[in-house]
Design an enzyme around this catalytic site. Structure first.
Site, PDB file in Angstrom:
ATOM      1  N   HIS A  22       0.886  -1.166   0.000  1.00  0.00           N
ATOM      2  CA  HIS A  22       0.000   0.000   0.000  1.00  0.00           C
ATOM      3  C   HIS A  22       0.923   1.214   0.000  1.00  0.00           C
ATOM      4  O   HIS A  22       2.069   1.131   0.460  1.00  0.00           O
ATOM      5  CB  HIS A  22      -0.869   0.026   1.267  1.00  0.00           C
ATOM      6  CG  HIS A  22      -1.842  -1.116   1.336  1.00  0.00           C
ATOM      7  ND1 HIS A  22      -1.767  -2.103   2.292  1.00  0.00           N
ATOM      8  CD2 HIS A  22      -2.900  -1.417   0.563  1.00  0.00           C
ATOM      9  CE1 HIS A  22      -2.745  -2.963   2.107  1.00  0.00           C
ATOM     10  NE2 HIS A  22      -3.458  -2.581   1.058  1.00  0.00           N
ATOM     11  N   ASP A  57       2.282   1.638   3.318  1.00  0.00           N
ATOM     12  CA  ASP A  57       3.275   0.637   3.751  1.00  0.00           C
ATOM     13  C   ASP A  57       4.650   1.151   3.328  1.00  0.00           C
ATOM     14  O   ASP A  57       5.651   0.941   4.016  1.00  0.00           O
ATOM     15  CB  ASP A  57       3.073  -0.723   3.049  1.00  0.00           C
ATOM     16  CG  ASP A  57       1.782  -1.425   3.449  1.00  0.00           C
ATOM     17  OD1 ASP A  57       1.430  -1.363   4.640  1.00  0.00           O
ATOM     18  OD2 ASP A  57       1.144  -2.041   2.567  1.00  0.00           O
ATOM     19  N   GLU A 109      -8.983  -4.414  -8.588  1.00  0.00           N
ATOM     20  CA  GLU A 109      -9.208  -5.654  -7.814  1.00  0.00           C
ATOM     21  C   GLU A 109     -10.656  -5.654  -7.333  1.00  0.00           C
ATOM     22  O   GLU A 109     -10.974  -5.045  -6.318  1.00  0.00           O
ATOM     23  CB  GLU A 109      -8.238  -5.702  -6.618  1.00  0.00           C
ATOM     24  CG  GLU A 109      -8.419  -6.945  -5.764  1.00  0.00           C
ATOM     25  CD  GLU A 109      -7.506  -6.979  -4.523  1.00  0.00           C
ATOM     26  OE1 GLU A 109      -6.572  -6.155  -4.417  1.00  0.00           O
ATOM     27  OE2 GLU A 109      -7.745  -7.853  -3.671  1.00  0.00           O
ATOM     28  N   GLU A 153      -8.770 -11.878  -7.127  1.00  0.00           N
ATOM     29  CA  GLU A 153      -8.538 -12.546  -5.835  1.00  0.00           C
ATOM     30  C   GLU A 153      -9.538 -13.683  -5.712  1.00  0.00           C
ATOM     31  O   GLU A 153     -10.745 -13.498  -5.869  1.00  0.00           O
ATOM     32  CB  GLU A 153      -8.686 -11.564  -4.666  1.00  0.00           C
ATOM     33  CG  GLU A 153      -8.635 -12.310  -3.335  1.00  0.00           C
ATOM     34  CD  GLU A 153      -8.342 -11.461  -2.120  1.00  0.00           C
ATOM     35  OE1 GLU A 153      -7.590 -10.476  -2.230  1.00  0.00           O
ATOM     36  OE2 GLU A 153      -8.864 -11.825  -1.051  1.00  0.00           O
ATOM     37  N   HIS A 178     -12.553 -13.130  -3.438  1.00  0.00           N
ATOM     38  CA  HIS A 178     -13.511 -12.136  -3.928  1.00  0.00           C
ATOM     39  C   HIS A 178     -14.416 -12.743  -5.004  1.00  0.00           C
ATOM     40  O   HIS A 178     -15.610 -12.442  -5.060  1.00  0.00           O
ATOM     41  CB  HIS A 178     -12.781 -10.917  -4.494  1.00  0.00           C
ATOM     42  CG  HIS A 178     -11.932 -10.201  -3.471  1.00  0.00           C
ATOM     43  ND1 HIS A 178     -11.197  -9.086  -3.768  1.00  0.00           N
ATOM     44  CD2 HIS A 178     -11.710 -10.450  -2.158  1.00  0.00           C
ATOM     45  CE1 HIS A 178     -10.554  -8.675  -2.683  1.00  0.00           C
ATOM     46  NE2 HIS A 178     -10.842  -9.494  -1.685  1.00  0.00           N
ATOM     47  N   ASP A 202     -14.786 -12.188   4.387  1.00  0.00           N
ATOM     48  CA  ASP A 202     -13.577 -12.458   3.601  1.00  0.00           C
ATOM     49  C   ASP A 202     -12.549 -13.134   4.516  1.00  0.00           C
ATOM     50  O   ASP A 202     -12.077 -12.526   5.476  1.00  0.00           O
ATOM     51  CB  ASP A 202     -13.071 -11.099   3.095  1.00  0.00           C
ATOM     52  CG  ASP A 202     -11.928 -11.217   2.125  1.00  0.00           C
ATOM     53  OD1 ASP A 202     -11.624 -12.338   1.671  1.00  0.00           O
ATOM     54  OD2 ASP A 202     -11.327 -10.173   1.818  1.00  0.00           O
ATOM     55  N   ASP A 213      -9.536 -14.995   3.622  1.00  0.00           N
ATOM     56  CA  ASP A 213      -8.113 -15.003   3.253  1.00  0.00           C
ATOM     57  C   ASP A 213      -7.380 -16.232   3.794  1.00  0.00           C
ATOM     58  O   ASP A 213      -6.294 -16.139   4.386  1.00  0.00           O
ATOM     59  CB  ASP A 213      -7.423 -13.704   3.741  1.00  0.00           C
ATOM     60  CG  ASP A 213      -7.959 -12.467   3.032  1.00  0.00           C
ATOM     61  OD1 ASP A 213      -8.465 -12.595   1.901  1.00  0.00           O
ATOM     62  OD2 ASP A 213      -7.862 -11.369   3.599  1.00  0.00           O
TER      63      ASP A 213
HETATM   64  C1  GLO Z   1      -9.235  -6.928   0.735  1.00  0.00           C
HETATM   65  C2  GLO Z   1      -8.244  -6.898  -0.335  1.00  0.00           C
HETATM   66  C3  GLO Z   1      -6.973  -6.191   0.072  1.00  0.00           C
HETATM   67  C4  GLO Z   1      -6.206  -5.753  -1.150  1.00  0.00           C
HETATM   68  C5  GLO Z   1      -5.028  -4.906  -0.779  1.00  0.00           C
HETATM   69  C6  GLO Z   1      -4.277  -4.416  -1.994  1.00  0.00           C
HETATM   70  O1  GLO Z   1     -10.208  -7.607   0.705  1.00  0.00           O
HETATM   71  O2  GLO Z   1      -7.985  -8.185  -0.785  1.00  0.00           O
HETATM   72  O3  GLO Z   1      -6.183  -7.028   0.873  1.00  0.00           O
HETATM   73  O4  GLO Z   1      -5.789  -6.834  -1.894  1.00  0.00           O
HETATM   74  O5  GLO Z   1      -5.458  -3.830  -0.026  1.00  0.00           O
HETATM   75  O6  GLO Z   1      -4.986  -3.437  -2.619  1.00  0.00           O
HETATM   76 MG    MG Z   2      -6.561  -8.795  -2.224  1.00  0.00          MG
END
Ligand code: GLO
Ligand code: MG
Length: 346
Positions: free
Chosen positions: A51, A54, A176, A212, A215, A250, A252
């Protein structure tokens, strides 16, 4: 099947998270960025995703000169470690200025902030040596459907992307999509939406997408189909592999953790589209399980890569000719079992 190539791997500092969730505080001590970079290097990953904050912490309170200085220092640190910055993403969901969304906020001052922040993110990316900006449009939806016009929101998103494209003639934007969370509905929920919006921008060639796994599943779609769809347009520029158990929050999870067959199908789609052969990275947007102990802090990343590589072997050793025979005969029961036997090691 695709010509065999080797894959390059990536994760972000947020993927070594400390265990906080909406219902509780961290369960592991906060670690420095340098510690996270050391882990990435130790695990033999090739790149890190960022980010903007970051890369340049507290970016909103830093001058442009300070931004350039800190980004240059980070670039040197990464080069010394032999690590590449894959992407930079503006974190448009933390600031008090993005409470009602960023580019689609109903407050013009907040929309202006979001845009300026995005242009500064592009400046950071340039110093870090990447042309790829990721837009996860976290709060670009509504808390109340009647509070925004969906049509106007699409126009605002296109306007914002156009300004980003104009700011740097080399930059590419990878959208994304995510259908929900933190909003109940988002304006760009799927790859189809992302690529359709790309066509409305001033330079569609420079607007693509990032898929992703979780998602796509949250949108009720098969991530492997999303991979094929984006690849058919030549628009799959980045990837967040992970896993997701059902239409819930979500999660992950590590890649393949909830649905190994679905993971096999994603790797198969990646292989047939030669993903990675044009320099794209495989990133794992995964998090440690909350009870994870310090000594196992990186296991979810190592395991995701291991599963991915095992599945690459499974895809490459799959009896494609045998499968084609069954497909011609439309003997899908046998094809189904053939996939299962292959995954079970027979
Ligand atoms: C959240 C997203 C997040 C993005 C990250 C990069 O659901 O997956 O992790 O991938 O902020 O933009
Ligand atoms: Mg992501």
């Amino acid at each position: 099947m695709a010509k065999a190539h080797t894959y390059k791997f990536c994760f972000g500092p947020w993927n070594l998270s400390e265990g906080q969730d909406p219902y509780g505080p961290p369960t592991r001590p906060v670690q420095s960025f340098d510690w996270k970079l050391d882990q990435l290097k130790r695990l033999g990953f090739d790149a890190m995703m960022f980010h903007d904050d970051d890369a340049v912490p507290d970016i909103d309170h830093k001058s442009d000169a300070q931004l350039q200085k800190e980004a240059r220092e980070l670039h040197k640190k990464l080069s010394d470690a032999g690590i590449v910055a894959e992407i930079v993403a503006p974190r448009l969901w933390f600031s008090p200025m993005t409470i009602d969304g960023a580019y689609t906020s109903n407050d013009p001052a907040c929309r202006k902030y979001a845009l300026e922040r995005s242009l500064r993110c592009i400046d950071v990316a340039k110093v870090l040596g990447t042309d790829l900006i990721v837009l996860w449009l976290a709060r670009e939806g509504t808390y109340l459907r009647e509070s925004k016009s969906g049509r106007r929101s699409v126009e605002l998103l296109v306007e914002a992307i156009d300004k980003m494209l104009a700011h740097d003639k080399k930059v590419r934007i990878a959208i994304e999509p995510k259908p929900n969370e933190p909003m109940d509905h988002a304006y760009l929920p799927t790859i189809g939406h992302a690529l359709a919006v790309a066509q409305l921008t001033s330079d569609p060639q420079r607007v693509g997408c990032l898929i992703e796994t979780a998602h796509a599943i949250l949108a009720g779609l098969d991530p492997a189909d999303e991979i094929d769809f984006a690849s058919a347009f030549g628009k799959l520029w980045s990837l967040h592999l992970n896993d997701q158990n059902g239409l819930k929050f979500d999660q992950d999870k590590p890649f393949g953790s909830a649905n190994l067959r679905g993971a096999f199908d994603q790797v198969r789609a990646l292989e047939r589209n030669h993903y990675g052969s044009r320099g794209e990275y495989v990133a794992f947007d995964v998090h440690p399980f909350r009870p994870t102990k310090i000594e196992h802090w990186t296991a979810h990343l190592e395991n995701s890569r291991r599963t991915f590589l095992r599945l690459v072997e499974k895809v490459r050793s799959f009896d494609e000719a045998g499968a084609q025979k069954l497909i011609r005969a439309q003997n899908y029961a046998a094809l189904d079992q053939m996939v299962l036997e292959h995954l079970m090691g027979k």
